[in-house]
Structures are given as C-alpha cells and as structure tokens.
Scaffold this motif. Structure first.
Motif, PDB file in Angstrom:
ATOM      1  N   ARG A 174     -11.868  95.848  40.094  1.00 46.76           N
ATOM      2  CA  ARG A 174     -11.289  94.801  39.256  1.00 46.76           C
ATOM      3  C   ARG A 174     -12.211  93.606  39.052  1.00 46.76           C
ATOM      4  NH1 ARG A 174      -5.253  95.363  42.047  1.00 46.76           N
ATOM      5  NH2 ARG A 174      -4.827  97.407  41.099  1.00 46.76           N
ATOM      6  N   THR A 175     -13.496  93.783  39.339  1.00 45.58           N
ATOM      7  CA  THR A 175     -14.443  92.685  39.186  1.00 45.58           C
ATOM      8  C   THR A 175     -14.550  92.235  37.736  1.00 45.58           C
ATOM      9  OG1 THR A 175     -15.730  93.431  41.100  1.00 45.58           O
ATOM     10  CG2 THR A 175     -16.828  91.953  39.545  1.00 45.58           C
ATOM     11  N   GLU A 176     -14.689  93.180  36.816  1.00 42.68           N
ATOM     12  CA  GLU A 176     -14.811  92.827  35.399  1.00 42.68           C
ATOM     13  C   GLU A 176     -13.520  92.217  34.879  1.00 42.68           C
ATOM     14  OE1 GLU A 176     -16.239  95.981  32.966  1.00 42.68           O
ATOM     15  OE2 GLU A 176     -18.037  96.327  34.184  1.00 42.68           O
ATOM     16  N   LEU A 177     -12.400  92.726  35.320  1.00 40.59           N
ATOM     17  CA  LEU A 177     -11.118  92.161  34.910  1.00 40.59           C
ATOM     18  C   LEU A 177     -10.993  90.721  35.378  1.00 40.59           C
ATOM     19  CD1 LEU A 177      -8.317  92.489  33.647  1.00 40.59           C
ATOM     20  CD2 LEU A 177      -7.521  93.423  35.839  1.00 40.59           C
ATOM     21  N   ALA A 178     -11.415  90.463  36.612  1.00 39.05           N
ATOM     22  CA  ALA A 178     -11.384  89.094  37.142  1.00 39.05           C
ATOM     23  C   ALA A 178     -12.250  88.178  36.297  1.00 39.05           C
ATOM     24  CB  ALA A 178     -11.860  89.087  38.594  1.00 39.05           C
ATOM     25  N   GLN A 179     -13.440  88.648  35.921  1.00 40.82           N
ATOM     26  CA  GLN A 179     -14.339  87.819  35.121  1.00 40.82           C
ATOM     27  C   GLN A 179     -13.741  87.506  33.761  1.00 40.82           C
ATOM     28  OE1 GLN A 179     -17.212  86.335  36.256  1.00 40.82           O
ATOM     29  NE2 GLN A 179     -16.771  85.206  34.372  1.00 40.82           N
ATOM     30  N   GLU A 180     -13.046  88.461  33.170  1.00 42.75           N
ATOM     31  CA  GLU A 180     -12.373  88.197  31.899  1.00 42.75           C
ATOM     32  C   GLU A 180     -11.297  87.132  32.072  1.00 42.75           C
ATOM     33  OE1 GLU A 180     -13.070  89.314  28.899  1.00 42.75           O
ATOM     34  OE2 GLU A 180     -14.777  90.448  29.664  1.00 42.75           O
ATOM     35  N   CYS A 181     -10.587  87.186  33.180  1.00 41.88           N
ATOM     36  CA  CYS A 181      -9.562  86.164  33.460  1.00 41.88           C
ATOM     37  C   CYS A 181     -10.210  84.794  33.644  1.00 41.88           C
ATOM     38  CB  CYS A 181      -8.776  86.534  34.715  1.00 41.88           C
ATOM     39  SG  CYS A 181      -7.719  87.988  34.555  1.00 41.88           S
ATOM     40  N   PHE A 182     -11.309  84.746  34.377  1.00 37.06           N
ATOM     41  CA  PHE A 182     -12.006  83.472  34.592  1.00 37.06           C
ATOM     42  C   PHE A 182     -12.492  82.884  33.263  1.00 37.06           C
ATOM     43  CE2 PHE A 182     -13.529  85.455  38.859  1.00 37.06           C
ATOM     44  CZ  PHE A 182     -12.276  85.247  39.411  1.00 37.06           C
ATOM     45  N   SER A 183     -12.954  83.757  32.376  1.00 30.09           N
ATOM     46  CA  SER A 183     -13.475  83.289  31.086  1.00 30.09           C
ATOM     47  C   SER A 183     -12.381  82.695  30.210  1.00 30.09           C
ATOM     48  CB  SER A 183     -14.155  84.450  30.348  1.00 30.09           C
ATOM     49  OG  SER A 183     -15.264  84.939  31.083  1.00 30.09           O
ATOM     50  N   PHE A 184     -11.133  83.085  30.451  1.00 31.43           N
ATOM     51  CA  PHE A 184     -10.006  82.593  29.662  1.00 31.43           C
ATOM     52  C   PHE A 184      -9.481  81.248  30.159  1.00 31.43           C
ATOM     53  CE2 PHE A 184      -5.342  82.540  28.803  1.00 31.43           C
ATOM     54  CZ  PHE A 184      -5.400  82.486  27.412  1.00 31.43           C
ATOM     55  N   ILE A 185      -9.891  80.828  31.343  1.00 33.71           N
ATOM     56  CA  ILE A 185      -9.313  79.625  31.950  1.00 33.71           C
ATOM     57  C   ILE A 185      -9.494  78.389  31.083  1.00 33.71           C
ATOM     58  CG2 ILE A 185      -9.537  78.006  33.892  1.00 33.71           C
ATOM     59  CD1 ILE A 185     -10.068  80.444  35.680  1.00 33.71           C
ATOM     60  N   LEU A 186     -10.666  78.197  30.501  1.00 32.89           N
ATOM     61  CA  LEU A 186     -10.891  77.024  29.655  1.00 32.89           C
ATOM     62  C   LEU A 186      -9.946  77.024  28.464  1.00 32.89           C
ATOM     63  CD1 LEU A 186     -12.444  74.457  28.949  1.00 32.89           C
ATOM     64  CD2 LEU A 186     -14.133  75.892  27.776  1.00 32.89           C
ATOM     65  N   THR A 187      -9.759  78.191  27.838  1.00 35.84           N
ATOM     66  CA  THR A 187      -8.815  78.291  26.723  1.00 35.84           C
ATOM     67  C   THR A 187      -7.405  77.968  27.181  1.00 35.84           C
ATOM     68  OG1 THR A 187     -10.182  79.978  25.666  1.00 35.84           O
ATOM     69  CG2 THR A 187      -7.890  79.841  24.955  1.00 35.84           C
ATOM     70  N   ARG A 188      -7.040  78.472  28.365  1.00 36.22           N
ATOM     71  CA  ARG A 188      -5.718  78.184  28.918  1.00 36.22           C
ATOM     72  C   ARG A 188      -5.543  76.679  29.159  1.00 36.22           C
ATOM     73  NH1 ARG A 188      -0.574  79.813  28.994  1.00 36.22           N
ATOM     74  NH2 ARG A 188      -0.407  77.636  28.362  1.00 36.22           N
ATOM     75  N   ALA A 189      -6.608  76.015  29.587  1.00 33.59           N
ATOM     76  CA  ALA A 189      -6.557  74.571  29.806  1.00 33.59           C
ATOM     77  C   ALA A 189      -6.345  73.827  28.489  1.00 33.59           C
ATOM     78  CB  ALA A 189      -7.844  74.096  30.482  1.00 33.59           C
ATOM     79  N   TYR A 190      -7.030  74.265  27.442  1.00 34.12           N
ATOM     80  CA  TYR A 190      -6.827  73.668  26.118  1.00 34.12           C
ATOM     81  C   TYR A 190      -5.377  73.821  25.681  1.00 34.12           C
ATOM     82  CZ  TYR A 190     -11.667  72.603  24.728  1.00 34.12           C
ATOM     83  OH  TYR A 190     -12.910  72.044  24.611  1.00 34.12           O
ATOM     84  N   LEU A 191      -4.807  75.007  25.902  1.00 32.27           N
ATOM     85  CA  LEU A 191      -3.422  75.242  25.529  1.00 32.27           C
ATOM     86  C   LEU A 191      -2.471  74.364  26.334  1.00 32.27           C
ATOM     87  CD1 LEU A 191      -3.469  79.134  25.214  1.00 32.27           C
ATOM     88  CD2 LEU A 191      -3.192  77.495  23.351  1.00 32.27           C
ATOM     89  N   ASP A 192      -2.759  74.193  27.621  1.00 33.83           N
ATOM     90  CA  ASP A 192      -1.918  73.334  28.457  1.00 33.83           C
ATOM     91  C   ASP A 192      -1.922  71.899  27.946  1.00 33.83           C
ATOM     92  OD1 ASP A 192      -1.216  75.418  30.105  1.00 33.83           O
ATOM     93  OD2 ASP A 192      -2.657  74.939  31.678  1.00 33.83           O
ATOM     94  N   LEU A 193      -3.087  71.417  27.551  1.00 35.47           N
ATOM     95  CA  LEU A 193      -3.185  70.050  27.044  1.00 35.47           C
ATOM     96  C   LEU A 193      -2.546  69.930  25.665  1.00 35.47           C
ATOM     97  CD1 LEU A 193      -6.835  69.171  28.121  1.00 35.47           C
ATOM     98  CD2 LEU A 193      -4.721  68.360  29.170  1.00 35.47           C
TER      99      LEU A 193
END
Length: 204
Positions: A174-193
């Motif tokens: 699940r290493t690649e899956l984790a990296q995809e999740c990490f890459s989405f965090i900034l977008t998720r932060a934008y959505l939260d704001l």
C-alpha cells in the motif's frame, strides 16, 4: 528531549535535514478562524524547535517559510490535513512532499479504529505520551514548561513512527496508495478552508 524556543522565526543557519517533523498549536480547531500560535519542528534527533508565531501578524517567519517551501524536504505530520490547512491559511504556503502518520496508520492498522498519536506511540514504540496540555491557552505571551514539553512531544516520535509504518505499507502493498493519499492532502486543505471540514466532495 531537548527543546529550543524561538520567537517569531527559526535561526537562519539551522539545518533540519531532508525529513522534518512538524506540528502546530492554535487557538482552536477551525483553521480559517483560529489563530496559529506555535509551530513545532524536529529533525528526529531528540531536539524540538518551537517557533512562537507573532500574534500581530506583522513579523513574517522568513526562515521557517523557506523551509516549508522547499519541496526537497519531506514534511512529516500526524493528521496533516489540519496543520497543512493552518499553514496555508496563515502564510499562504502550499506544502508539497507531505507524509501523514495518521493516514499511514489507517492504511495498515486496519484492525483498530484508534489512530491518534498517543495510541500509535504506545503500540508501536511502547512510549506513553500525555495529552493533558492539548486544550490549554496557546495564545499566551509566555508558555509554561508543561506546554513546551507537550508541544515538543507531538513531533519527537514521528520519524520513528514513519519508519515502522513504511515497513508495514510495503509489506501490505500500500505504499503507492499512501503516497496518492498524501498528495491529496493539500487539495483537502483547500477544500476545508473553502467549505469547511464537513464538506465531502465525494458524497452522492
């Protein structure tokens, strides 16, 4: 554990290496509403650097921001979604190269629903940490020694946790899956704001 306390910014000559554990303390849990008071950083060497953020907003932490903007440095968080949103809202920093131990835990510790830092440290490192100061007044001009120790604890163990979680991610494929999740965090932060933490763009 060694704590270095800094007013307003990191020292210009400080080198924290290529993987930096980061955490934040704020006046509350709403990134768009609650002021950032403290940023904790550690190279994983048992030393924590606490940066007290200027409450007026007039002093810009140039050295710390330069570190955050360095894409070659991996930023290591526990529950990165909140901290990334806070730093984005406060300084306009769009963080890249993010790792979140909470997301990694959820991908490999599927046998439990307890993914807090306290639970991770206890199970994976046999270390007991206290959360007693979590809801204390971080906006004070002078922080107590208990607050400083609590803040430092939030970053001191992240490197060790990452090592263990990386091994499990690889073992479970699940290493690649984790990296995809990490890459989405900034977008998720934008959505939260933009729309708040309750906004789920994937809902029906």
């Amino acid at each position: 554990m060694k704590i270095q306390f800094h007013k307003n910014d990191l020292p210009a000559d400080l080198d924290l290496g290529k993987i930096v554990a980061i955490d934040t303390e704020t006046m509350g849990l709403k990134p768009a509403r609650d002021r950032l008071c403290l940023v904790q950083l550690s190279a994983g060497d048992g030393v924590c650097h606490l940066v007290q953020i200027d409450s007026t907003g007039e002093v810009y932490p140039e050295n710390m921001i330069a570190l955050l903007n360095d894409d070659s440095v991996q930023k290591l968080f526990h529950y990165a979604r909140f901290d990334v949103a806070v730093l984005l809202h406060t300084f306009g920093v769009s963080l890249a190269n993010i790792y979140c131990t909470k997301i990694a835990s959820k991908l490999v510790r599927t046998y439990t629903d307890k993914h807090g830092l306290k639970e991770l440290c206890k199970e994976l490192l046999s270390v007991e940490i206290s959360k007693q100061e979590q809801s204390s007044y971080w906006g004070a001009d002078e922080l107590t020694e208990e607050q400083k120790k609590y803040a430092a604890t939030d970053v001191l163990y992240l490197h060790k946790l990452k090592d263990i979680l990386d091994e499990r991610l690889e073992k479970e494929g699940r290493t690649e899956l984790a990296q995809e999740c990490f890459s989405f965090i900034l977008t998720r932060a934008y959505l939260d704001l933009l729309a708040g933490e309750e906004f789920d763009i994937f809902s029906h």
